[in-house]
Every structure is written in C-alpha cells, then in structure tokens.
Write an enzyme that holds these catalytic residues in place. Sequence first.
Site, PDB file in Angstrom:
ATOM      1  N   ARG A  25       0.835  -1.205   0.000  1.00 44.39           N
ATOM      2  CA  ARG A  25       0.000   0.000   0.000  1.00 44.39           C
ATOM      3  C   ARG A  25       0.872   1.257   0.000  1.00 44.39           C
ATOM      4  O   ARG A  25       1.866   1.340   0.712  1.00 44.39           O
ATOM      5  CB  ARG A  25      -0.926   0.013   1.205  1.00 44.39           C
ATOM      6  CG  ARG A  25      -1.885  -1.167   1.170  1.00 44.39           C
ATOM      7  CD  ARG A  25      -3.223  -0.871   1.809  1.00 44.39           C
ATOM      8  NE  ARG A  25      -4.009  -2.095   1.837  1.00 44.39           N
ATOM      9  CZ  ARG A  25      -4.764  -2.529   0.825  1.00 44.39           C
ATOM     10  NH1 ARG A  25      -4.852  -1.826  -0.286  1.00 44.39           N
ATOM     11  NH2 ARG A  25      -5.433  -3.662   0.928  1.00 44.39           N
ATOM     12  N   ASP A  26       0.447   2.231  -0.805  1.00 37.84           N
ATOM     13  CA  ASP A  26       1.125   3.524  -0.865  1.00 37.84           C
ATOM     14  C   ASP A  26       0.882   4.260   0.453  1.00 37.84           C
ATOM     15  O   ASP A  26      -0.241   4.234   0.973  1.00 37.84           O
ATOM     16  CB  ASP A  26       0.586   4.335  -2.048  1.00 37.84           C
ATOM     17  CG  ASP A  26       1.445   5.541  -2.367  1.00 37.84           C
ATOM     18  OD1 ASP A  26       1.545   6.448  -1.517  1.00 37.84           O
ATOM     19  OD2 ASP A  26       2.013   5.587  -3.468  1.00 37.84           O
ATOM     20  N   ILE A  27       1.906   4.905   0.983  1.00 35.52           N
ATOM     21  CA  ILE A  27       1.749   5.625   2.253  1.00 35.52           C
ATOM     22  C   ILE A  27       1.028   6.963   2.084  1.00 35.52           C
ATOM     23  O   ILE A  27       0.625   7.578   3.064  1.00 35.52           O
ATOM     24  CB  ILE A  27       3.102   5.839   2.981  1.00 35.52           C
ATOM     25  CG1 ILE A  27       4.043   6.688   2.146  1.00 35.52           C
ATOM     26  CG2 ILE A  27       3.711   4.504   3.356  1.00 35.52           C
ATOM     27  CD1 ILE A  27       5.272   7.151   2.909  1.00 35.52           C
ATOM     28  N   ASN A  83       5.324   6.475 -13.440  1.00 30.65           N
ATOM     29  CA  ASN A  83       5.923   7.799 -13.562  1.00 30.65           C
ATOM     30  C   ASN A  83       7.395   7.571 -13.880  1.00 30.65           C
ATOM     31  O   ASN A  83       8.077   6.851 -13.153  1.00 30.65           O
ATOM     32  CB  ASN A  83       5.789   8.594 -12.266  1.00 30.65           C
ATOM     33  CG  ASN A  83       4.342   8.876 -11.915  1.00 30.65           C
ATOM     34  OD1 ASN A  83       3.524   9.118 -12.784  1.00 30.65           O
ATOM     35  ND2 ASN A  83       4.021   8.821 -10.640  1.00 30.65           N
ATOM     36  N   VAL A 140      10.944   8.027  -6.264  1.00 33.18           N
ATOM     37  CA  VAL A 140      11.812   6.915  -5.893  1.00 33.18           C
ATOM     38  C   VAL A 140      12.254   6.274  -7.204  1.00 33.18           C
ATOM     39  O   VAL A 140      11.413   5.817  -7.984  1.00 33.18           O
ATOM     40  CB  VAL A 140      11.094   5.882  -4.998  1.00 33.18           C
ATOM     41  CG1 VAL A 140      12.011   4.711  -4.690  1.00 33.18           C
ATOM     42  CG2 VAL A 140      10.613   6.540  -3.701  1.00 33.18           C
ATOM     43  N   HIS A 154       8.321   1.388 -10.261  1.00 30.26           N
ATOM     44  CA  HIS A 154       7.134   1.024  -9.496  1.00 30.26           C
ATOM     45  C   HIS A 154       5.882   1.371 -10.281  1.00 30.26           C
ATOM     46  O   HIS A 154       5.799   2.395 -10.939  1.00 30.26           O
ATOM     47  CB  HIS A 154       7.118   1.653  -8.102  1.00 30.26           C
ATOM     48  CG  HIS A 154       7.285   3.135  -8.064  1.00 30.26           C
ATOM     49  ND1 HIS A 154       8.483   3.778  -8.308  1.00 30.26           N
ATOM     50  CD2 HIS A 154       6.396   4.114  -7.783  1.00 30.26           C
ATOM     51  CE1 HIS A 154       8.332   5.082  -8.179  1.00 30.26           C
ATOM     52  NE2 HIS A 154       7.062   5.306  -7.858  1.00 30.26           N
ATOM     53  N   HIS A 201       1.908   2.017 -10.125  1.00 27.67           N
ATOM     54  CA  HIS A 201       0.813   2.427  -9.247  1.00 27.67           C
ATOM     55  C   HIS A 201      -0.466   1.746  -9.723  1.00 27.67           C
ATOM     56  O   HIS A 201      -0.834   1.852 -10.892  1.00 27.67           O
ATOM     57  CB  HIS A 201       0.581   3.946  -9.321  1.00 27.67           C
ATOM     58  CG  HIS A 201       1.703   4.768  -8.815  1.00 27.67           C
ATOM     59  ND1 HIS A 201       1.692   5.351  -7.564  1.00 27.67           N
ATOM     60  CD2 HIS A 201       2.874   5.133  -9.386  1.00 27.67           C
ATOM     61  CE1 HIS A 201       2.812   6.037  -7.395  1.00 27.67           C
ATOM     62  NE2 HIS A 201       3.547   5.923  -8.485  1.00 27.67           N
TER      63      HIS A 201
END
Length: 119
Positions: free
Chosen positions: A35-37, A92, A101, A105, A107
């Site tokens: 999960r994204d923070i 991205n 980062v 990754h 999303h």
Amino acid sequence: MSDPSPSETCLFCRLVAGDVPAEVVHTSDGSVAFRDINPQAPTHVLVVPREHHANAVELATQAPEALADLVRVADAVAEAEGLAGDYRLVFNTGAGAGQTVFHTHLHLLGGRPLTWPPG
C-alpha cells in the site's frame, strides 16, 4: 571508497529486503505489492520488481518478463481488492513526471471514479 549499491540506498530495495516496513498485500517470485503511504485513491498499491531498475523503460529493456510480472501482480491485487477490471495502472518515469523513488514502481489505483486527464 566506492558508492553504495542501490540495495543499500534505494528505499524500495530496502523495503523488498524487509529492512523498511510496509503493508505488503501480495508477492510473487519477481515482485512485491504494498500500500502507498500517501494514497490517491481508496485502493493505491505500488508494485515493484525485486531487482533494482531505475524506471519502466529500463525494466522493459533489461527484464521484460519482470515488467509483465508487475502487471500480472497488479491485476491479482485489483481482483483481491474487488476492483473487477476497473482500475488504473500508472508508471511515472523521471522527476518531471513525478517519479520520486528511482526504482521502477507501478501504481495501481481504483475504488473511485478516475477522471482523465488526472490532476
């Protein structure tokens, strides 16, 4: 003295290694989903390859099967989250596109209407 390796300095490499806590929701041999923070939708999960690659193009060039695994894992998470094929996948690439980062990754976003263009 040489520069530290990405596995020592990269947040997502450290997360994959278990050195940084995360709410992991799915794993495969090649990927970890968590999960994204800072979620931008009710379901906002990041899917990262276990090996370090700076961005999606680098991953596609150097390890195309790992890129396919990211998408398969994202779909499995979406299914588990009840999104039933109604979700968005976003990479991205580069700071100008919002990448913060520099470890590939993906999303996974869903659970609310996602208008286009975003933001």
